[in-house]
Design a protein around this motif. Structure first.
Motif, short mmCIF file in Angstrom:
data_model
loop_
_atom_site.label_atom_id
_atom_site.label_comp_id
_atom_site.label_asym_id
_atom_site.label_seq_id
_atom_site.Cartn_x
_atom_site.Cartn_y
_atom_site.Cartn_z
N LEU A 12 -36.89 14.82 -9.74
CA LEU A 12 -36.56 13.48 -9.26
C LEU A 12 -37.23 13.19 -7.92
O LEU A 12 -37.75 12.09 -7.69
CB LEU A 12 -35.04 13.31 -9.14
N ASN A 13 -37.21 14.17 -7.03
CA ASN A 13 -37.82 13.99 -5.71
C ASN A 13 -39.32 13.76 -5.83
O ASN A 13 -39.89 12.88 -5.15
CB ASN A 13 -37.55 15.20 -4.82
N ASN A 14 -39.97 14.54 -6.67
CA ASN A 14 -41.43 14.37 -6.85
C ASN A 14 -41.75 12.99 -7.41
O ASN A 14 -42.70 12.34 -6.97
CB ASN A 14 -41.97 15.46 -7.78
N LEU A 15 -40.98 12.58 -8.40
CA LEU A 15 -41.21 11.26 -9.00
C LEU A 15 -40.93 10.16 -7.99
O LEU A 15 -41.71 9.20 -7.87
CB LEU A 15 -40.31 11.10 -10.23
N PHE A 16 -39.84 10.28 -7.26
CA PHE A 16 -39.44 9.25 -6.30
C PHE A 16 -40.49 9.10 -5.20
O PHE A 16 -40.84 7.98 -4.80
CB PHE A 16 -38.08 9.61 -5.71
N SER A 17 -40.99 10.21 -4.71
CA SER A 17 -42.00 10.15 -3.65
C SER A 17 -43.29 9.50 -4.15
O SER A 17 -43.96 8.76 -3.42
CB SER A 17 -42.28 11.54 -3.08
N ALA A 18 -43.63 9.74 -5.42
CA ALA A 18 -44.82 9.11 -6.00
C ALA A 18 -44.60 7.61 -6.16
O ALA A 18 -45.47 6.79 -5.84
CB ALA A 18 -45.15 9.75 -7.34
N LEU A 19 -43.43 7.22 -6.65
CA LEU A 19 -43.12 5.80 -6.87
C LEU A 19 -43.19 5.01 -5.57
O LEU A 19 -43.71 3.89 -5.53
CB LEU A 19 -41.74 5.65 -7.49
N LEU A 20 -42.63 5.58 -4.50
CA LEU A 20 -42.56 4.86 -3.23
C LEU A 20 -43.70 5.23 -2.28
O LEU A 20 -43.73 4.76 -1.14
CB LEU A 20 -41.21 5.11 -2.56
N ASN A 21 -44.61 6.10 -2.77
CA ASN A 21 -45.77 6.49 -1.97
C ASN A 21 -45.35 7.04 -0.61
O ASN A 21 -45.90 6.68 0.43
CB ASN A 21 -46.71 5.29 -1.79
N ASN A 22 -44.36 7.93 -0.66
CA ASN A 22 -43.80 8.49 0.58
C ASN A 22 -43.43 9.94 0.31
O ASN A 22 -42.46 10.24 -0.38
CB ASN A 22 -42.57 7.69 1.01
N GLU A 23 -44.21 10.89 0.88
CA GLU A 23 -43.98 12.31 0.63
C GLU A 23 -42.68 12.80 1.23
O GLU A 23 -42.15 13.84 0.84
CB GLU A 23 -45.14 13.14 1.18
N ASN A 24 -42.14 12.08 2.20
CA ASN A 24 -40.95 12.55 2.91
C ASN A 24 -39.64 12.04 2.31
O ASN A 24 -38.56 12.39 2.78
CB ASN A 24 -41.02 12.12 4.38
N ILE A 25 -39.73 11.23 1.27
CA ILE A 25 -38.52 10.64 0.71
C ILE A 25 -37.91 11.56 -0.34
O ILE A 25 -38.63 12.32 -1.01
CB ILE A 25 -38.80 9.26 0.10
N ALA A 26 -36.61 11.54 -0.46
CA ALA A 26 -35.89 12.34 -1.46
C ALA A 26 -34.71 11.54 -1.97
O ALA A 26 -34.21 10.63 -1.30
CB ALA A 26 -35.42 13.67 -0.85
#
Length: 795
Positions: A12-26
């Motif tokens: 989920l974290n990997n997908l979310f960071s890709a969707l929002l273009n933010n490596e620091n998001i979780a």
């Protein structure tokens, strides 16, 4: 494949960071809980504060499984109460998905939108479809708002195997759409999954729903989970509430205004009044905009497109000097933030929704509520109770728990009263069944929402309005009937020799010729009976800045027209019966990956095999045009085709004759064939499905209604001598048993209604088990028939 919590969180974290273009998001802990619940197949109620990330919480598990190639649902139907919110979520979701690896090819997740204004996906064929409550429920009721009656039965089948998300559930009409949603959940339990989302439903309402809704869990954010969300912001959100027991002061708004301010009025006329006052007294550097429901779409979109650049998350570190004046159209779900919110008094749940636009991304904000000059469009009791509560809250900051308790205190009993009326769904189901059978003309008004509005056009020459065009329709503005009546009474003594409003009427109606309307003047008491009003511009004005202003003289303006999306008029080439069957079956098989979940769920709950389900669909595809094998149908088709291509008509029966909609002025009228075809193959199907009559009845009903959503009238016909052999060739080619005979020449009792009793009816309790199978078959058949016809019509 996700098989444990740690893997799921990582994925989920990997997908979310890709969707929002933010490596620091979780993902937040509650978003992980939502994903786990969705992946386990349970229905869900989610209550979380505004701006907590509910949309991605419910979409992430669907996207994750699609990206992994293991679809959890056939599609997502994401329904919202406001089309403006649907548009914003559609645009942000589509943009985000383009950032995910693999989403740039033919297997990419197809995000679509279907609203009254943006009719991009009328048949719900996307993977993630953003739509409105009206569109979703009207499709369920087989009375879709954006489709003609003849196509009424296509969309209901899209609900099977889907994840249906209802956002802002608390905004549903408690007497209409809320009850219909509960009935829908009960009927479709096990055939799809549901998620209800809300920020401001009371505890008692949540408890009642949790008890009544089948296989449903509730995720309610705890103080600790709220704290985690706040910790991710640069500054935690702190909203100070103020209540001023006087009408809204423009001067106070300007005195407090710094960078970003939102002003919300309860009515359009008040919003226009505040906007004008602000423009009159503000400094020249302050940009002030107005947004409400009485703008033409192209004018409203200009302002809506400015909201994210001016007030969105990426704009918060930029100095701006902007005031937005609006109404309830920005109340729910709109993703932007201001420093100061000024609102007229409204029920507490509406005020909390409005407050969600203040300090949404963190930091300090102020919510100032002024006494309203009236109670419309709300009830007096809720307004008075909210005012009393705000007296105690004024000057304080409120936590999520305190806001929730405020809702409980003001609205808890009222919400339970409404919900308790649906403890027994028998009465509601009876009306829903009538709607599905096409015999409840007022289905939308009774079961979705009472549309107490009237369409208006400002024009000096209503007689020039073109209501007879095929490709365009005049743009209209929608005004509440009570507002229109109030306006008419107010200006009645100013009319003198002028006319005020006129409505179209006609004495004669002939569906074969264009309707010619005449116009007559109306008084206030006659307004509820009108579907369209022309207003004399001497008494109403329209501008791109203010929208429609009632009671002010305006200038004459041209009537605007919008292009209509015309259903494809296929270019037919001569196509034999076997050729058309081949094209339809090819398209049917192409659909298969779009119905994997619905096929599995139907087989499970109907206690049949998926092979039987596939067999039913293929039989529908082969047999759907059996009625065209009638002597009269073939005679007319062959005569026309002989005229078009002399000496080149094959001996086998035809399914289509050559027709060019651009060149041919007319096409010979052929006898009806759909119900007749169902009658012809009736005996054959009941023999094939001996002991499974519900499957046979579902196929029959799909065949009978593959051209008209509620067709039932059986005509007289005689089959051609080659009919049995022609059908058997197609059946045997698919490895299916042939027919020893077919039925024709129905007697008077059959034509008088006896045969129609063989068709599936929502009102027949014995048919209830098989109703959804009919939805599934007729949807797949009609879409395959459309696509097969288009394929066959290619030169």
């Amino acid at each position: 494949m996700v098989n444990n919590n740690s893997n799921l969180i990582s994925d989920l974290n990997n997908l979310f960071s890709a969707l929002l273009n933010n490596e620091n998001i979780a993902v937040y802990p509650y978003q992980h809980k939502v994903a786990s619940a969705v992946l386990s197949g349970t229905n869900l109620m989610l209550r979380a504060p505004t701006g907590a990330g509910k949309t991605w919480a419910v979409l992430l598990p669907f996207v994750l499984k699609r990206v992994e190639g293991q679809p959890l649902f056939d599609r997502v139907l994401y329904a919202l109460p406001l089309r403006s919110l649907a548009t914003q979520l559609y645009e942000t979701t589509k943009k985000a998905l383009k950032r995910v690896k693999g989403q740039d090819n033919s297997d990419a997740i197809n995000v679509t939108i279907q609203t009254g204004e943006q009719q991009e996906d009328k048949f719900f064929q996307g993977d993630i479809i953003f739509t409105t409550i009206d569109q979703l429920l009207s499709s369920y009721l087989m009375a879709p708002v954006s489709l003609p009656r003849r196509l009424a039965n296509i969309n209901a089948g899209a609900l099977i195997g889907s994840l249906i998300i209802l956002d802002e559930f608390h905004l549903l009409d408690p007497q209409r759409s809320m009850g219909t949603v509960l009935e829908m959940f009960d009927r479709l339990n096990g055939y799809c999954s549901f998620i209800l989302m809300t920020a401001t439903l009371s505890d008692s309402a949540i408890s009642w729903l949790e008890e009544k809704l089948p296989n449903t869990v509730t995720i309610d954010l705890s103080p600790e989970e709220i704290a985690i969300i706040e910790s991710k912001k640069e500054k935690p959100t702190v909203r100070k509430w103020l209540y001023i027991d006087e009408e809204m002061s423009v001067q106070k708004i300007l005195d407090d205004h710094k960078l970003r301010t939102l002003v919300i009025a309860n009515t359009v006329s008040k919003a226009q009044e505040f906007y004008r006052e602000l423009c009159r007294h503000a400094s020249g550097k302050t940009d002030i905009r107005l947004l409400h429901s009485r703008f033409y779409p192209e004018d409203r979109k200009i302002t809506e497109k400015e909201l994210l650049p001016r007030l969105g998350k990426d704009s918060q570190n930029r100095a701006d000097d902007f005031i937005l004046v609006s109404t309830q159209v920005v109340e729910a779900g709109m993703d932007f933030s201001v420093d100061h919110l000024y609102s007229e008094l409204a029920p507490i749940n509406s005020l909390i929704q409005r407050a969600g636009r203040c300090a949404r991304y963190g930091g300090e904000g102020t919510v100032t509520v002024f006494r309203s000059s009236g109670y419309l469009p709300y009830g007096k009791a809720d307004m008075d109770a909210t005012a009393a509560l705000l007296h105690d809250l004024s000057g304080k900051t409120c936590s999520w728990e305190e806001e929730r308790e405020a809702v409980n205190k003001v609205l808890g009993m009222r919400e339970i009263t409404f919900l308790s009326s649906y403890g027994n769904l028998y009465s509601r189901r009876g009306k829903v069944n009538l709607a599905m059978d096409g015999v409840l003309e007022s289905a939308r008004d009774e079961l979705i929402r009472d549309v107490n509005n009237v369409n208006v056009i400002v024009t000096e020459k209503p007689e020039s309005i073109r209501l007879d065009r095929v490709a365009s329709w005049p743009e209209m503005l929608s005004v509440p009937i009570h507002s229109m009546q109030s306006f008419l009474k107010k200006v009645a003594d100013q009319i003198e020799d002028n006319w005020l409003v006129k409505a179209p009427y006609t004495d004669d109606f002939d569906e074969d010729i264009a309707v010619r309307f005449r116009w007559r003047e109306l008084n206030a008491s006659e307004v509820p009976s009108a579907w369209l009003l022309a207003i004399n511009p001497k008494f109403a004005a329209y501008s791109a800045e203010l929208g429609l202003v009632l009671g002010e003289s305006g200038k004459e303006m041209d009537v605007r027209y919008r292009d209509l999306q015309i259903h494809t008029r296929y270019h037919y080439i001569m196509e034999t019966f076997p050729e058309h069957v081949k094209h339809v079956l090819e398209q049917y098989h192409k659909q298969e990956k779009e119905y994997l979940c619905s096929s599995r769920l139907l087989a499970k709950h109907l206690d049949i095999t998926e092979e039987m389900l596939e067999k039913a669909g293929i039989l529908a595809g082969i047999l759907h045009d059996a009625g065209k094998l009638a002597v009269d149908w073939q005679s007319i088709a062959r005569k026309h085709q002989e005229f078009k291509t002399p000496g080149k008509v094959p001996s086998v029966p035809l399914s289509h004759m050559e027709y060019d909609p651009c060149a041919d002025r007319s096409v010979p009228k052929r006898p009806s064939h759909a119900v007749e075809g169902a009658y012809a193959v009736c005996g054959y199907l009941f023999n094939v499905f001996d002991g499974a009559e519900g499957i046979a009845a579902s196929i029959l009903t799909a065949i009978a209604r593959h051209h008209a959503g509620h067709a039932a009238k059986l005509g007289s016909f005689i089959l051609d001598s080659t009919a049995v052999a022609c059908l058997n060739d197609c059946l045997l080619q698919e490895g299916l048993p042939g027919a020893s005979s077919l039925l024709d020449q129905p007697d008077e009792s059959m034509r008088g209604g006896q045969f129609s009793r063989e068709l599936i009816s929502a009102c027949n309790e014995e048919d209830s088990k098989w109703l959804l199978l009919y939805w599934y078959i007729v949807r797949r058949l009609r879409l395959a028939d459309q696509a097969g016809t288009a394929e066959g019509g290619k030169k």
